[in-house]
Design a protein around this motif. Structure first.
Motif, PDB file in Angstrom:
ATOM      1  N   PHE A 208      37.199  16.442   6.324  1.00  0.00           N
ATOM      2  CA  PHE A 208      37.865  16.185   7.798  1.00  0.00           C
ATOM      3  C   PHE A 208      37.155  15.372   8.596  1.00  0.00           C
ATOM      4  O   PHE A 208      38.019  14.663   9.236  1.00  0.00           O
ATOM      5  N   HIS A 212      39.166  12.082  10.319  1.00  0.00           N
ATOM      6  CA  HIS A 212      38.889  11.750  11.623  1.00  0.00           C
ATOM      7  C   HIS A 212      38.606  10.300  11.766  1.00  0.00           C
ATOM      8  O   HIS A 212      39.143   9.680  12.699  1.00  0.00           O
ATOM      9  N   LYS A 241      44.656  15.998   8.260  1.00  0.00           N
ATOM     10  CA  LYS A 241      43.510  16.654   8.885  1.00  0.00           C
ATOM     11  C   LYS A 241      43.822  17.958   9.619  1.00  0.00           C
ATOM     12  O   LYS A 241      42.838  18.613   9.663  1.00  0.00           O
TER      13      LYS A 241
END
Length: 256
Positions: A208, A212, A241
């Motif tokens: 994740f 980002h 994401k």
């Protein structure tokens, strides 16, 4: 700890040359483990002498982050934009240029006297009688108590997470997971199944965070190259994401 300190010393020349990404990867692991053990000892024993070393280890790790993020993006680009060869070529060139710049900056830092002195102080401390006494006096029940406190905090923060939570909230939970794992690794009673679950969660949170950062890097690239159409790439990254966020939220708290 002495082995980790020696690894930092041995890996530094390879990191400075930048011939293989693996040197940086292993260097970051050694830094992260050193800091995690130091933080665990500081938390359990209350020894304030560790705080300066923890701060410096954190600074050393932070100095590697930009280069590591660019390495990950370079590895992922062939799959991310395989359907856009022209975009992939331009974005790869931009990322390599940024990585070369970050590599020079990191190499300069590692060659400085201040950096060498920092590692020498750390090596001297972990070879000292006071540090050995700290490690020898470490009790399993103290490790477990510290781990339980962190687990309780992690589960409490996880329960409060909403689908609208900022990315930073998940980033903080990822760091909390790492600290829990390193604490539990100090106690041999926690076997491979438990640590495997923690690593799996950590990998998901790590993915994740990578997404980002890749979204931010892609936006910076498009700002530098407005002639490139990156709408599809950004959409792909955002969808992945969002899917990773849903997986994290669905996992709930930890029961270790």
């Amino acid at each position: 700890m002495q082995q980790l300190s020696k690894q930092l010393e041995q890996l530094a020349p390879g990191v400075m040359l930048g011939l293989d990404d693996e040197f940086l990867h292993q260097y970051r692991i050694a830094l992260r483990r050193s800091r995690a053990i130091a933080e665990s000892l500081a938390e359990i024993t209350g020894d304030r002498r560790l705080q300066e070393h923890i701060r410096e280890l954190k600074q050393h790790a932070r100095a590697t982050s930009a280069l590591r993020d660019l390495h990950v993006l370079l590895q992922d680009l062939p799959d991310l934009c395989s359907d856009k060869p022209e975009l992939c070529t331009t974005l790869t060139g931009w990322t390599r240029f940024k990585a070369e710049k970050a590599q020079r900056k990191l190499a300069k830092r590692l060659s400085q006297k201040r950096y060498r002195q920092s590692l020498e102080r750390w090596q001297g401390y972990i070879e000292s009688k006071s540090f050995r006494k700290l490690a020898e006096d470490l009790r399993k029940k103290d490790i477990q108590a510290a781990a339980n406190r962190r687990l309780k905090q992690f589960n409490w923060k996880t329960a409060e997470l909403l689908h609208t939570a900022p990315d930073e909230a998940l980033h903080q939970l990822r760091k909390a997971l790492k600290r829990i794992r390193y604490l539990l690794e100090l106690d041999a009673r926690h076997g491979k199944p438990t640590l495997k679950e923690l690593r799996q969660r950590q990998d998901l949170y790590g993915r994740f965070q990578d997404l980002h950062i890749q979204i931010e890097l892609t936006r910076r690239f498009l700002a530098d190259h407005p002639e490139c159409d990156g709408v599809l790439l950004l959409g792909k990254l955002e969808r992945e994401k969002a899917d990773t966020r849903r997986q994290i939220l669905a996992m709930g708290g930890l029961n270790v």
